[in-house]
Motif scaffolding. Structure first.
Motif, mmCIF file in Angstrom:
data_model
loop_
_atom_site.group_PDB
_atom_site.id
_atom_site.type_symbol
_atom_site.label_atom_id
_atom_site.label_comp_id
_atom_site.label_asym_id
_atom_site.label_seq_id
_atom_site.Cartn_x
_atom_site.Cartn_y
_atom_site.Cartn_z
ATOM 1 N N HIS A 14 0.870 -1.178 0.000
ATOM 2 C CA HIS A 14 0.000 0.000 0.000
ATOM 3 C C HIS A 14 0.904 1.224 0.000
ATOM 4 O O HIS A 14 1.815 1.323 0.818
ATOM 5 C CB HIS A 14 -0.901 0.015 1.232
ATOM 6 C CG HIS A 14 -2.088 0.931 1.112
ATOM 7 N ND1 HIS A 14 -1.970 2.284 0.828
ATOM 8 C CD2 HIS A 14 -3.427 0.696 1.228
ATOM 9 C CE1 HIS A 14 -3.176 2.823 0.775
ATOM 10 N NE2 HIS A 14 -4.076 1.886 1.013
ATOM 11 N N ALA A 23 -3.373 -5.313 6.618
ATOM 12 C CA ALA A 23 -2.336 -4.274 6.640
ATOM 13 C C ALA A 23 -1.239 -4.592 7.644
ATOM 14 O O ALA A 23 -0.060 -4.285 7.406
ATOM 15 C CB ALA A 23 -2.963 -2.923 6.963
ATOM 16 N N ASP A 24 -1.612 -5.211 8.747
ATOM 17 C CA ASP A 24 -0.652 -5.519 9.807
ATOM 18 C C ASP A 24 -0.261 -6.996 9.838
ATOM 19 O O ASP A 24 0.432 -7.439 10.755
ATOM 20 C CB ASP A 24 -1.246 -5.136 11.170
ATOM 21 C CG ASP A 24 -1.634 -3.667 11.241
ATOM 22 O OD1 ASP A 24 -0.926 -2.842 10.639
ATOM 23 O OD2 ASP A 24 -2.656 -3.351 11.882
ATOM 24 N N GLY A 25 -0.703 -7.743 8.837
ATOM 25 C CA GLY A 25 -0.490 -9.183 8.832
ATOM 26 C C GLY A 25 0.836 -9.609 8.232
ATOM 27 O O GLY A 25 1.643 -8.780 7.782
ATOM 28 N N PRO A 50 -7.518 -3.931 8.598
ATOM 29 C CA PRO A 50 -6.378 -3.847 9.519
ATOM 30 C C PRO A 50 -5.622 -5.163 9.664
ATOM 31 O O PRO A 50 -4.389 -5.173 9.747
ATOM 32 C CB PRO A 50 -7.036 -3.428 10.838
ATOM 33 C CG PRO A 50 -8.259 -2.670 10.427
ATOM 34 C CD PRO A 50 -8.755 -3.371 9.193
ATOM 35 N N ALA A 51 -6.342 -6.279 9.669
ATOM 36 C CA ALA A 51 -5.685 -7.578 9.824
ATOM 37 C C ALA A 51 -4.757 -7.883 8.653
ATOM 38 O O ALA A 51 -3.753 -8.590 8.812
ATOM 39 C CB ALA A 51 -6.734 -8.682 9.959
ATOM 40 N N SER A 90 2.047 -8.420 4.688
ATOM 41 C CA SER A 90 2.231 -6.987 4.458
ATOM 42 C C SER A 90 3.705 -6.594 4.421
ATOM 43 O O SER A 90 4.490 -6.966 5.297
ATOM 44 C CB SER A 90 1.530 -6.190 5.557
ATOM 45 O OG SER A 90 1.804 -4.809 5.427
ATOM 46 N N ARG A 140 -8.068 2.387 6.540
ATOM 47 C CA ARG A 140 -8.294 1.054 7.096
ATOM 48 C C ARG A 140 -9.787 0.749 7.162
ATOM 49 O O ARG A 140 -10.585 1.591 7.559
ATOM 50 C CB ARG A 140 -7.682 0.953 8.494
ATOM 51 C CG ARG A 140 -6.160 0.932 8.495
ATOM 52 C CD ARG A 140 -5.601 1.065 9.902
ATOM 53 N NE ARG A 140 -4.144 0.963 9.911
ATOM 54 C CZ ARG A 140 -3.472 -0.129 10.257
ATOM 55 N NH1 ARG A 140 -4.129 -1.214 10.633
ATOM 56 N NH2 ARG A 140 -2.154 -0.135 10.238
ATOM 57 N N ILE A 150 4.192 -3.186 3.864
ATOM 58 C CA ILE A 150 3.887 -1.758 3.801
ATOM 59 C C ILE A 150 4.961 -0.931 4.512
ATOM 60 O O ILE A 150 5.424 0.088 3.979
ATOM 61 C CB ILE A 150 2.488 -1.487 4.382
ATOM 62 C CG1 ILE A 150 1.421 -2.138 3.483
ATOM 63 C CG2 ILE A 150 2.232 0.013 4.511
ATOM 64 C CD1 ILE A 150 0.021 -2.138 4.063
ATOM 65 N N LEU A 151 5.375 -1.349 5.687
ATOM 66 C CA LEU A 151 6.409 -0.592 6.394
ATOM 67 C C LEU A 151 7.781 -0.780 5.747
ATOM 68 O O LEU A 151 8.638 0.107 5.856
ATOM 69 C CB LEU A 151 6.438 -0.984 7.869
ATOM 70 C CG LEU A 151 5.199 -0.558 8.668
ATOM 71 C CD1 LEU A 151 5.334 -0.974 10.132
ATOM 72 C CD2 LEU A 151 4.957 0.948 8.566
ATOM 73 N N GLU A 152 7.984 -1.894 5.064
ATOM 74 C CA GLU A 152 9.217 -2.055 4.289
ATOM 75 C C GLU A 152 9.257 -1.034 3.154
ATOM 76 O O GLU A 152 10.315 -0.461 2.856
ATOM 77 C CB GLU A 152 9.312 -3.468 3.714
ATOM 78 C CG GLU A 152 9.587 -4.548 4.739
ATOM 79 C CD GLU A 152 9.664 -5.929 4.115
ATOM 80 O OE1 GLU A 152 10.146 -6.047 2.967
ATOM 81 O OE2 GLU A 152 9.226 -6.894 4.771
#
Length: 297
Positions: free
Chosen positions: A255, A270-272, A267-268, A275, A261, A277-279
């Motif tokens: 994303h 995005a934070d799973g 959320p499950a 994901s 969200r 995304i933070l990388e």
């Protein structure tokens, strides 16, 4: 490379050279804090930003530059100053690069015709967001090694997405297949001619994807309703836990942010574990260091 105004038109070798340079920065590489020492990089953001502006600022500092952060709030834009007058006046203060985000497609291209310093497109209207596409490709390449033969499914508001357009150019140049998915009202004509496969059947496309990128609905760019409601959009095109189960076991979820969200992504998810995304966010600094180093050398 004097400017980075878009991905369209870049050769595969150009893209891979930037990604290779970003890889070197990510691993520490040679000290680059002298590259822009004593120089100024100007962030000109006519639209709001969190990730792009912050990571360009961090990238410039890592190369030794001072950073001028300019926004429309409190500027002479409110008094009627034009884009060209703004960029010419900022350029007159001596920066080596202008990093421009603007609500109008083509704004960085116009600026580049009227200044002598480098111009980097940090997102122009619905046109392109080249540094985002590069960091997305970089994230995938670090996971996969190569993108050849892989399938990226991009889901959501394709019509208004500069990220989708830049990723289409970038990922296909690197050998990947790009599938664009959304409501028919949010799928502009002509995407097939750019090399994309287009569908509105998300559930049929999911099992074939090696990665899926969720895009938010850009209500700020819409003057009419393109679907009945956010709830209906989420039901038809949101990536929730049940839909994530339809993906290949090793498929990734991306994303570009900001996320809504519960609308385009649960959320499950995005934070799973799928994901990255933070990388993507973490890789943004290294990729933007590579871009600045290239256009300012």
């Amino acid at each position: 490379m004097r400017h980075l105004l878009g991905i369209e038109g870049l050769r595969r070798a150009d893209i891979e050279a930037l990604l290779d340079r970003a890889e070197a920065h990510l691993h520490g590489g040679p000290d680059a804090s002298h590259v822009l020492r004593g120089k100024v990089v100007a962030n000109l953001f006519f639209e709001d930003s969190t990730r792009t502006r912050t990571s360009f600022e961090m990238a410039a500092h890592a190369l030794g530059a001072e950073v001028l952060n300019w926004t429309t709030a409190g500027s002479s834009v409110s008094k009627g100053e034009t884009l060209l007058d703004t960029v010419r006046n900022i350029e007159a203060t001596g920066p080596v690069a202008l990093i421009i985000r603007h609500r109008s497609s083509g704004a960085p291209h116009l600026a580049a015709k009227h200044v002598r310093c480098a111009v980097i497109n940090a997102g122009d209207g619905t046109h392109e967001h080249p540094s985002q596409a590069l960091l997305d490709a970089f994230t995938l390449r670090r996971r996969w090694g190569r993108l050849d033969g892989r399938t990226m499914l991009i889901v959501g508001d394709i019509l208004h997405s500069r990220v989708a357009r830049s990723n289409l150019h970038c990922l296909t140049a690197l050998g990947a297949k790009v599938v664009l998915c959304g409501p028919p009202t949010l799928l502009p004509p002509g995407l097939e001619s750019l090399g994309a496969e287009v569908t509105s059947n998300l559930d049929a496309a999911l099992p074939h994807a090696d990665a899926v990128m969720c895009l938010r609905v850009q209500t700020e760019r819409q003057s009419e309703n393109f679907f009945p409601s956010a709830r209906e959009f989420s039901r038809m095109f949101g990536i929730n836990a049940a839909r994530a189960e339809r993906l290949k076991p090793e498929a990734l979820v991306l994303h570009p942010g900001p996320m809504n969200r519960g609308v385009e992504i649960a959320p499950a998810v995005a934070d799973g574990p799928r994901s990255v995304i933070l990388e993507q966010v973490a890789h943004g600094v290294a990729v933007r260091r590579a871009i600045l180093e290239e256009v300012c050398r």
